[in-house]
Scaffold this motif. Structure first.
Motif, PDB file in Angstrom:
ATOM      1  N   HIS A 189       0.848  -1.198   0.000  1.00 21.13           N
ATOM      2  CA  HIS A 189       0.000   0.000   0.000  1.00 21.13           C
ATOM      3  C   HIS A 189       0.878   1.241   0.000  1.00 21.13           C
ATOM      4  O   HIS A 189       1.933   1.253   0.642  1.00 21.13           O
ATOM      5  CB  HIS A 189      -0.884   0.039   1.242  1.00 21.13           C
ATOM      6  N   GLU A 199      -3.252   4.867   0.777  1.00 22.26           N
ATOM      7  CA  GLU A 199      -3.997   3.647   1.055  1.00 22.26           C
ATOM      8  C   GLU A 199      -3.857   3.235   2.519  1.00 22.26           C
ATOM      9  O   GLU A 199      -4.825   2.845   3.162  1.00 22.26           O
ATOM     10  CB  GLU A 199      -3.498   2.509   0.156  1.00 22.26           C
ATOM     11  N   ASP A 231      -6.074   5.172   4.635  1.00 25.89           N
ATOM     12  CA  ASP A 231      -7.476   4.773   4.536  1.00 25.89           C
ATOM     13  C   ASP A 231      -7.772   3.458   5.249  1.00 25.89           C
ATOM     14  O   ASP A 231      -8.761   3.347   5.982  1.00 25.89           O
ATOM     15  CB  ASP A 231      -7.884   4.674   3.057  1.00 25.89           C
ATOM     16  N   ILE A 232      -6.906   2.461   5.041  1.00 22.90           N
ATOM     17  CA  ILE A 232      -7.196   1.179   5.688  1.00 22.90           C
ATOM     18  C   ILE A 232      -7.011   1.270   7.198  1.00 22.90           C
ATOM     19  O   ILE A 232      -7.697   0.597   7.961  1.00 22.90           O
ATOM     20  CB  ILE A 232      -6.346   0.022   5.117  1.00 22.90           C
ATOM     21  N   SER A 292     -10.203   2.743   8.434  1.00 20.55           N
ATOM     22  CA  SER A 292     -11.252   1.723   8.383  1.00 20.55           C
ATOM     23  C   SER A 292     -11.127   0.761   9.554  1.00 20.55           C
ATOM     24  O   SER A 292     -12.118   0.401  10.203  1.00 20.55           O
ATOM     25  CB  SER A 292     -11.167   0.937   7.078  1.00 20.55           C
ATOM     26  N   ILE A 304      -4.573  -4.083  10.522  1.00 22.08           N
ATOM     27  CA  ILE A 304      -4.166  -3.826   9.138  1.00 22.08           C
ATOM     28  C   ILE A 304      -2.902  -4.606   8.764  1.00 22.08           C
ATOM     29  O   ILE A 304      -2.409  -4.499   7.634  1.00 22.08           O
ATOM     30  CB  ILE A 304      -3.943  -2.323   8.859  1.00 22.08           C
TER      31      ILE A 304
END
Lengths: 211, 211
Positions: free
Chosen positions: A7, A11, A14-15, A18, A41
């Motif tokens: 990533h 990214e 973002d993860i 999340s 993650i």
DNA sequence: TAATATATTGAACATTGTTCATAATCAACC
DNA sequence: GGTTGATTATGAACAATGTTCAATATATTA
């Protein structure tokens, strides 16, 4: 070890958010730790600090995301120009959102930034957008030129709902006969708005318009 | 080492709470740690756990003490039977208390008991006593037999003030033109009470008294 | 292929709350 | 006074927290 190309920075950001959201939904603020997010993650704790300044930073961003989410949710409410009815509709949707996101939402008022730090501007902007929904519902009460008064009233209402939710959530408001948050919130809305309307009426009577 | 006869159990309890209060006044909830309290009273951390179940227990007792203190402070307000005026007087005193006890007072809403624990009864009783002051100020609005409605309104007002204080304290309510907590709280009180009065008037008109 | 830049790591540090075997003291009794 | 027994303070120890940073493995570039 180092440099995986799984990533890129964005990214990862973002993860991580999340993952934080997922943890927050089930475990709340206390369960939201750096190591758990990192585990979730598949990266190490240290990596989080390449993407976020610190945990406060991550949490603020999670809260901002939540404000956005609620905004989209509430923006779908189509009022009819009657402040009390419109606000009751908004309240209903608000409560529906709350029910599905209790632990996530509570972080909004549980989390406190250290005294020496202040909220970033982009946060304030998102908040203002959400407050705009309440302002809009209240706007029929105020004549043009009184936008500031309308904005203040919206903030008072917003903060009051926070207080109601926060205290009833924490069980710090054991009511006479186990009134629900919704019942109390409706009392607040009805009385507060009636009071606003009454105040405007009084102004109209005392200082009639000049034509 | 062990068994010093400096203080018995009860004394230890009291000086620990005093120390906690002192720390809380200057450093707030985040600065209130077991080791600091222990240091302050000249005992080891372990000793605290002979007197309090855990830190949550100690903090709840500190909060309860603070509720008592505020009650005594506010009970001195002599109202004249006009809800709005009386509540404004109470608000003034409340703010005066806040100003001298910011960090201590904030603990009241910053601290959250774990989900699986609930507040002890003696806490709820102290809270009810404080709420009684607001109920008393609101009581002229409600006819006898409506004590529950009065109690609910008092709770709504109390929680709303909490919300206002909490959000403005956290800088989460950047207002249009930097309104102070007091200004917003007065808007709340005036409008909410007017709304209550208006509601009563409407009831009187719709359902006239039976003689 | 070699050199350089960079992203990831995970061990390390300081702090938390909390526990509990140990040890020191007090109270009672002989 | 001395011995015993109960009690109470201790502080080392544990697990978990946020956070840092030298070391290192990989991409990228030359």
């Amino acid at each position: 070890m180092a440099r995986r190309s799984d990533h890129n920075r964005g990214e990862l950001h973002d993860i991580a958010l999340s993952a934080a959201r997922k943890i927050a939904l089930t475990e709340g603020l206390k369960g939201l730790t750096a190591r758990k997010v990192a585990d979730e993650i598949g990266y190490s704790p240290g990596t989080l600090y390449n993407v976020f300044g610190d945990m406060d930073d991550l949490i603020i961003q999670l809260i901002a995301q939540t404000l956005d989410e609620l905004y989209i949710y509430l923006a779908s409410v189509r009022g009819e120009g009657n402040p009390i009815d419109d606000l009751k509709l908004i309240l209903e949707k608000y409560i529906k959102y709350l029910e599905g996101h209790r632990n996530l939402w509570n972080i909004l008022f549980e989390h406190q930034l250290p005294n020496d730090r202040s909220l970033p501007d982009w946060y304030t902007i998102k908040l203002a957008k959400l407050l705009g929904i309440i302002e809009n519902a209240l706007s029929p009460i105020f004549p043009s030129g009184q936008e500031d008064a309308c904005a203040n009233s919206a903030r008072v209402l917003w903060a009051s709902l926070h207080g109601l939710n926060s205290l009833s959530e924490a069980g710090k408001m054991r009511t006479v006969s186990a009134q629900s948050f919704q019942e109390l919130a409706e009392i607040l809305i009805v009385c507060f708005v009636k009071g606003l309307q009454q105040t405007q009426k009084e102004i109209d009577t005392t200082m009639p318009e000049v034509h």
